[in-house]
Design a protein around this motif. Structure first.
Motif, PDB file in Angstrom:
ATOM      1  N   ARG A 169      14.063  -7.520  13.613  1.00 34.34           N
ATOM      2  CA  ARG A 169      14.804  -6.458  12.928  1.00 34.34           C
ATOM      3  C   ARG A 169      16.116  -6.963  12.323  1.00 34.34           C
ATOM      4  NH1 ARG A 169      14.946  -0.740  14.079  1.00 34.34           N
ATOM      5  NH2 ARG A 169      13.645  -1.109  15.916  1.00 34.34           N
ATOM      6  N   ASP A 170      16.722  -7.975  12.948  1.00 28.61           N
ATOM      7  CA  ASP A 170      18.046  -8.423  12.491  1.00 28.61           C
ATOM      8  C   ASP A 170      18.032  -9.038  11.095  1.00 28.61           C
ATOM      9  OD1 ASP A 170      16.666 -10.697  13.215  1.00 28.61           O
ATOM     10  OD2 ASP A 170      18.322 -11.636  14.289  1.00 28.61           O
ATOM     11  N   ARG A 171      16.854  -9.428  10.603  1.00 31.93           N
ATOM     12  CA  ARG A 171      16.768 -10.036   9.273  1.00 31.93           C
ATOM     13  C   ARG A 171      15.972  -9.164   8.299  1.00 31.93           C
ATOM     14  NH1 ARG A 171      20.354 -12.472   7.812  1.00 31.93           N
ATOM     15  NH2 ARG A 171      19.272 -14.023   6.520  1.00 31.93           N
ATOM     16  N   ALA A 172      15.881  -7.879   8.603  1.00 27.86           N
ATOM     17  CA  ALA A 172      15.108  -6.969   7.751  1.00 27.86           C
ATOM     18  C   ALA A 172      15.665  -6.918   6.332  1.00 27.86           C
ATOM     19  CB  ALA A 172      15.079  -5.570   8.363  1.00 27.86           C
ATOM     20  N   ALA A 173      16.974  -6.867   6.188  1.00 27.89           N
ATOM     21  CA  ALA A 173      17.566  -6.786   4.847  1.00 27.89           C
ATOM     22  C   ALA A 173      17.275  -8.051   4.049  1.00 27.89           C
ATOM     23  CB  ALA A 173      19.069  -6.550   4.956  1.00 27.89           C
ATOM     24  N   ALA A 174      17.341  -9.200   4.705  1.00 28.05           N
ATOM     25  CA  ALA A 174      17.048 -10.460   4.017  1.00 28.05           C
ATOM     26  C   ALA A 174      15.585 -10.536   3.611  1.00 28.05           C
ATOM     27  CB  ALA A 174      17.412 -11.643   4.903  1.00 28.05           C
ATOM     28  N   LEU A 175      14.701 -10.043   4.462  1.00 24.69           N
ATOM     29  CA  LEU A 175      13.287 -10.017   4.120  1.00 24.69           C
ATOM     30  C   LEU A 175      13.042  -9.093   2.936  1.00 24.69           C
ATOM     31  CD1 LEU A 175      11.836  -9.865   7.743  1.00 24.69           C
ATOM     32  CD2 LEU A 175      11.561 -11.772   6.149  1.00 24.69           C
ATOM     33  N   ALA A 176      13.680  -7.927   2.937  1.00 22.81           N
ATOM     34  CA  ALA A 176      13.515  -6.985   1.832  1.00 22.81           C
ATOM     35  C   ALA A 176      13.992  -7.581   0.516  1.00 22.81           C
ATOM     36  CB  ALA A 176      14.258  -5.686   2.133  1.00 22.81           C
ATOM     37  N   ALA A 177      15.051  -8.366   0.556  1.00 23.71           N
ATOM     38  CA  ALA A 177      15.596  -8.963  -0.667  1.00 23.71           C
ATOM     39  C   ALA A 177      14.609  -9.925  -1.318  1.00 23.71           C
ATOM     40  CB  ALA A 177      16.900  -9.694  -0.347  1.00 23.71           C
ATOM     41  N   CYS A 178      13.661 -10.444  -0.554  1.00 25.68           N
ATOM     42  CA  CYS A 178      12.662 -11.363  -1.114  1.00 25.68           C
ATOM     43  C   CYS A 178      11.692 -10.654  -2.047  1.00 25.68           C
ATOM     44  CB  CYS A 178      11.884 -12.043   0.013  1.00 25.68           C
ATOM     45  SG  CYS A 178      12.908 -13.032   1.138  1.00 25.68           S
ATOM     46  N   TYR A 179      11.677  -9.330  -2.016  1.00 25.02           N
ATOM     47  CA  TYR A 179      10.752  -8.550  -2.846  1.00 25.02           C
ATOM     48  C   TYR A 179      11.456  -7.902  -4.036  1.00 25.02           C
ATOM     49  CZ  TYR A 179       7.536  -9.144   1.053  1.00 25.02           C
ATOM     50  OH  TYR A 179       6.728  -9.685   2.029  1.00 25.02           O
ATOM     51  N   ALA A 180      12.587  -8.441  -4.434  1.00 22.53           N
ATOM     52  CA  ALA A 180      13.325  -7.891  -5.574  1.00 22.53           C
ATOM     53  C   ALA A 180      12.405  -7.815  -6.795  1.00 22.53           C
ATOM     54  CB  ALA A 180      14.542  -8.757  -5.880  1.00 22.53           C
ATOM     55  N   GLY A 181      12.399  -6.661  -7.447  1.00 21.35           N
ATOM     56  CA  GLY A 181      11.563  -6.471  -8.628  1.00 21.35           C
ATOM     57  C   GLY A 181      10.169  -5.960  -8.326  1.00 21.35           C
ATOM     58  N   GLU A 182       9.783  -5.904  -7.045  1.00 21.59           N
ATOM     59  CA  GLU A 182       8.470  -5.397  -6.660  1.00 21.59           C
ATOM     60  C   GLU A 182       8.564  -3.915  -6.303  1.00 21.59           C
ATOM     61  OE1 GLU A 182       5.602  -6.934  -6.673  1.00 21.59           O
ATOM     62  OE2 GLU A 182       6.237  -8.994  -7.021  1.00 21.59           O
ATOM     63  N   ASP A 183       7.459  -3.202  -6.505  1.00 20.20           N
ATOM     64  CA  ASP A 183       7.383  -1.811  -6.071  1.00 20.20           C
ATOM     65  C   ASP A 183       6.882  -1.730  -4.628  1.00 20.20           C
ATOM     66  OD1 ASP A 183       8.113  -0.501  -8.599  1.00 20.20           O
ATOM     67  OD2 ASP A 183       6.264  -1.407  -9.334  1.00 20.20           O
ATOM     68  N   ALA A 184       5.882  -2.497  -4.319  1.00 25.27           N
ATOM     69  CA  ALA A 184       5.332  -2.557  -2.964  1.00 25.27           C
ATOM     70  C   ALA A 184       4.543  -3.843  -2.822  1.00 25.27           C
ATOM     71  CB  ALA A 184       4.442  -1.349  -2.680  1.00 25.27           C
ATOM     72  N   ALA A 185       4.577  -4.432  -1.643  1.00 29.59           N
ATOM     73  CA  ALA A 185       3.850  -5.680  -1.393  1.00 29.59           C
ATOM     74  C   ALA A 185       3.785  -5.895   0.113  1.00 29.59           C
ATOM     75  CB  ALA A 185       4.530  -6.874  -2.078  1.00 29.59           C
ATOM     76  N   ALA A 186       2.902  -6.793   0.527  1.00 25.77           N
ATOM     77  CA  ALA A 186       2.765  -7.119   1.945  1.00 25.77           C
ATOM     78  C   ALA A 186       2.368  -8.580   2.088  1.00 25.77           C
ATOM     79  CB  ALA A 186       1.730  -6.224   2.615  1.00 25.77           C
ATOM     80  N   ALA A 340       6.001   9.088 -20.649  1.00 24.54           N
ATOM     81  CA  ALA A 340       6.855   7.908 -20.726  1.00 24.54           C
ATOM     82  C   ALA A 340       6.904   7.185 -19.384  1.00 24.54           C
ATOM     83  CB  ALA A 340       8.259   8.302 -21.164  1.00 24.54           C
ATOM     84  N   CYS A 341       6.954   7.938 -18.295  1.00 30.46           N
ATOM     85  CA  CYS A 341       6.993   7.335 -16.961  1.00 30.46           C
ATOM     86  C   CYS A 341       5.698   6.602 -16.669  1.00 30.46           C
ATOM     87  CB  CYS A 341       7.248   8.416 -15.916  1.00 30.46           C
ATOM     88  SG  CYS A 341       7.351   7.796 -14.217  1.00 30.46           S
ATOM     89  N   VAL A 342       4.562   7.240 -16.993  1.00 30.52           N
ATOM     90  CA  VAL A 342       3.259   6.609 -16.752  1.00 30.52           C
ATOM     91  C   VAL A 342       3.123   5.335 -17.576  1.00 30.52           C
ATOM     92  CG1 VAL A 342       0.763   6.883 -17.061  1.00 30.52           C
ATOM     93  CG2 VAL A 342       2.118   8.743 -16.052  1.00 30.52           C
ATOM     94  N   GLU A 343       3.519   5.379 -18.832  1.00 32.27           N
ATOM     95  CA  GLU A 343       3.407   4.205 -19.694  1.00 32.27           C
ATOM     96  C   GLU A 343       4.292   3.058 -19.194  1.00 32.27           C
ATOM     97  OE1 GLU A 343       2.283   6.658 -23.787  1.00 32.27           O
ATOM     98  OE2 GLU A 343       4.318   5.887 -23.484  1.00 32.27           O
ATOM     99  N   LYS A 344       5.485   3.397 -18.730  1.00 30.43           N
ATOM    100  CA  LYS A 344       6.377   2.367 -18.204  1.00 30.43           C
ATOM    101  C   LYS A 344       5.789   1.733 -16.947  1.00 30.43           C
ATOM    102  CE  LYS A 344      11.101   1.618 -16.514  1.00 30.43           C
ATOM    103  NZ  LYS A 344      12.414   2.271 -16.238  1.00 30.43           N
ATOM    104  N   ALA A 345       5.219   2.562 -16.064  1.00 30.56           N
ATOM    105  CA  ALA A 345       4.638   2.045 -14.822  1.00 30.56           C
ATOM    106  C   ALA A 345       3.440   1.149 -15.109  1.00 30.56           C
ATOM    107  CB  ALA A 345       4.245   3.207 -13.910  1.00 30.56           C
ATOM    108  N   LEU A 346       2.563   1.585 -16.004  1.00 34.19           N
ATOM    109  CA  LEU A 346       1.367   0.816 -16.300  1.00 34.19           C
ATOM    110  C   LEU A 346       1.693  -0.488 -17.032  1.00 34.19           C
ATOM    111  CD1 LEU A 346      -1.127   3.644 -17.350  1.00 34.19           C
ATOM    112  CD2 LEU A 346      -0.949   2.479 -15.144  1.00 34.19           C
ATOM    113  N   SER A 347       2.791  -0.489 -17.775  1.00 32.32           N
ATOM    114  CA  SER A 347       3.191  -1.709 -18.488  1.00 32.32           C
ATOM    115  C   SER A 347       3.583  -2.828 -17.521  1.00 32.32           C
ATOM    116  CB  SER A 347       4.359  -1.413 -19.437  1.00 32.32           C
ATOM    117  OG  SER A 347       3.954  -0.534 -20.463  1.00 32.32           O
ATOM    118  N   ARG A 348       3.867  -2.471 -16.263  1.00 31.69           N
ATOM    119  CA  ARG A 348       4.205  -3.467 -15.247  1.00 31.69           C
ATOM    120  C   ARG A 348       2.957  -4.119 -14.657  1.00 31.69           C
ATOM    121  NH1 ARG A 348       9.198  -3.046 -12.794  1.00 31.69           N
ATOM    122  NH2 ARG A 348       8.322  -3.432 -10.731  1.00 31.69           N
ATOM    123  N   GLY A 349       1.780  -3.670 -15.092  1.00 33.46           N
ATOM    124  CA  GLY A 349       0.535  -4.157 -14.524  1.00 33.46           C
ATOM    125  C   GLY A 349       0.310  -5.644 -14.747  1.00 33.46           C
TER     126      GLY A 349
END
Length: 373
Positions: A169-186, A340-349
Motif C-alpha cells: 500500500r505504501d507505494r500505491a501512488a507511485a504504481l498509479a503514476a506508471c499508468y499516466a495517460g491510461e484509462d484502465a489497465a492491469a 463528441a465524447c464518444v468520438e473522442k473516446a473511440l479515437s483513443r483506440g
C-alpha cells in the motif's frame, strides 16, 4: 506458455531446451528455427515495419496465420494411474486442436526452473488421441487492497489475496503514476524478494509500452516495505482505473461489421450489468462479434453521459498499423456533446495491424447498461 513463476531469461532458456527435446521426440515434424519464429511473430506491419498500435495479439493466432503448429504447455493432475502431477506439451494445429501430446513427470517441490528442466527431459509421446478437453484455474479478489486509483492483490492459487498484500500500500501512488495517460489497465508482477527481481509476468517483448511500464512499476515495488514481507517468488496484481471513471458504468461493445483485413470472430463475452447506484451487479454473457482489443475502448467511453440503455453506433477508420485515424458517430447520439465524447473516446483506440497493409474500417455498437428495475 509457461507459468508466471518464471522470469524472462528462464523462459528463453527453457524454450531452447524444449525445441531440442521436441526435435528428438517428434522426428516426423520439422521445427522452424526459433530466430525465424521470432522474426515472423513480431507485432509489426508486414508492409511498413511500423509497430502495431495493439501489439498483444495472441502468439498462437500469429503462428496459425503463418501456417505453423505451436506448443501449449499444461500442468495436469489427477490422471488415472498417476500418483502425481505431469507436464503435458501439446503440438496444436488449426482450430486449437491437439495433434500430438507428450507428457513427463512434474516435481512440484523443485525450484521453478529445475521443475521444467526435469519434466522436459522426461517427455514421452502419449498415445494418439490423448488430450485435455478442459481444466480449472483459480484465484480470488477477497483481501484485495484499494488505495487511490489502484487495487492490489498478491495472488495465491485457488484462494483470496495473501495477507502480505497490504504491505504494498505504501507505494500505491507511485504504481498509479506508471499508468499516466491510461484509462484502465492491469498487470501481474513477478517478484523475487531476496534478489529484488521484478518483471511483468509472461512479458517477453519489452520494446512496447508495457516494457516501459515494467521499469516504472518495478522501481516502485523495489522501494516498498511489501518487498520484505515474505521471501521467494511472489505475484502481485495491479489494477488501475482513472479516478474520474472509477465506479462509472462501462458500456458493452460489439462489432457490427469490419473490413476483411481486420481479424473479427464470434465470441462469448462476460460482462456485468450494474444498476445506477453501482450497488447491485449481475453477471451475464453476451454473444457478439469482436476484434482484438475491443474492450479496451470501454473505460474511456465510461466518461460519456449516456442514458441508461443508450445505444450508439460509430465507425472507426484505422491506419495499417491499427492506430485510429478518425471516429465518427453514425446514429444513437441525440446530443452533440454525447457524440463528441464518444468520438473522442473511440479515437483513443488501438487496434492490431491489418493483414494486408491497407487501412481498415470497423463499425461498432456501444450499449450502456440499462437501469435496474
Amino acid at each position: 506458455m509457461l507459468d508466471d513463476e518464471l522470469f524472462r531469461d528462464e523462459r528463453a532458456a527453457l524454450r531452447q531446451t524444449l525445441a531440442s527435446v521436441l526435435a528428438q521426440r517428434a522426428p516426423d515434424h520439422a521445427l522452424v528455427p526459433l530466430d525465424e519464429v521470432d522474426a515472423e511473430l513480431r507485432p509489426v506491419s508486414a508492409t511498413t515495419g511500423a509497430r502495431c498500435a495493439f501489439d498483444e495479439v495472441p502468439l498462437e493466432r500469429r503462428a496459425e496465420d503463418a501456417g505453423w503448429r505451436w506448443t501449449e504447455i499444461l500442468r495436469v493432475g489427477g490422471l488415472p494411474g498417476s500418483s502425481g502431477e505431469e507436464l503435458w506439451v501439446e503440438l496444436v494445429g488449426g482450430g486449437n486442436t491437439a495433434m500430438v501430446t507428450f507428457g513427463g513427470a512434474l516435481d512440484p517441490a523443485a525450484a521453478p526452473l529445475e521443475r521444467y528442466q526435469k519434466a522436459f527431459a522426461a517427455l514421452e509421446r502419449k498415445p494418439d488421441g490423448a488430450a485435455l478437453v478442459g481444466g480449472i484455474a483459480g484465484g480470488g479478489g477477497a483481501g484485495a487492497v484499494t488505495e487511490g486509483a489502484v487495487t492490489l492483490c498478491e495472488q495465491a492459487p485457488f484462494s483470496a489475496c495473501r495477507p502480505e498484500t497490504s504491505g504494498w500500500r505504501d507505494r500505491a501512488a507511485a504504481l498509479a503514476a506508471c499508468y499516466a495517460g491510461e484509462d484502465a489497465a492491469a498487470d501481474e508482477l513477478l517478484i523475487d524478494a531476496p534478489a529484488a527481481r521484478c518483471e511483468i509476468a509472461d512479458l517477453d517483448d519489452v520494446e512496447g509500452p508495457r516494457g516501459k511500464r515494467e521499469a516504472c512499476l518495478c522501481a516502485a515495488v523495489r522501494s516498498s516495505a511489501g518487498l520484505q514481507a515474505a521471501g521467494g517468488r511472489r505475484v502481485l496484481r495491479v489494477d488501475y482505473a482513472a479516478p474520474e471513471i472509477a465506479g462509472r458504468p462501462r458500456p458493452e461493445l460489439r462489432v457490427v461489421d469490419a473490413t476483411t483485413n481486420l481479424h473479427a470472430a464470434e465470441e462469448w463475452h462476460a460482462t456485468r450489468a450494474a444498476d445506477v447506484s453501482h450497488v447491485s451487479r449481475v453477471s451475464r454473457s453476451v454473444h457478439r462479434l469482436g476484434i482484438d482489443n475491443l474492450d479496451a475502448l470501454a473505460p474511456a467511453l465510461a466518461r460519456c453521459e449516456a442514458a441508461p440503455g443508450g445505444l450508439v453506433v460509430a465507425q472507426l477508420d484505422a491506419r495499417e498499423d491499427g492506430s485510429v485515424e478518425r471516429a465518427r458517430v453514425l446514429s444513437g447520439a441525440p446530443r452533440r456533446a454525447l457524440a463528441a465524447c464518444v468520438e473522442k473516446a473511440l479515437s483513443r483506440g488501438r487496434l492490431a495491424c491489418t493483414s494486408d497493409g491497407k487501412p481498415a474500417a470497423v463499425r461498432v455498437a456501444v450499449e450502456w447498461p440499462a437501469a435496474a428495475r
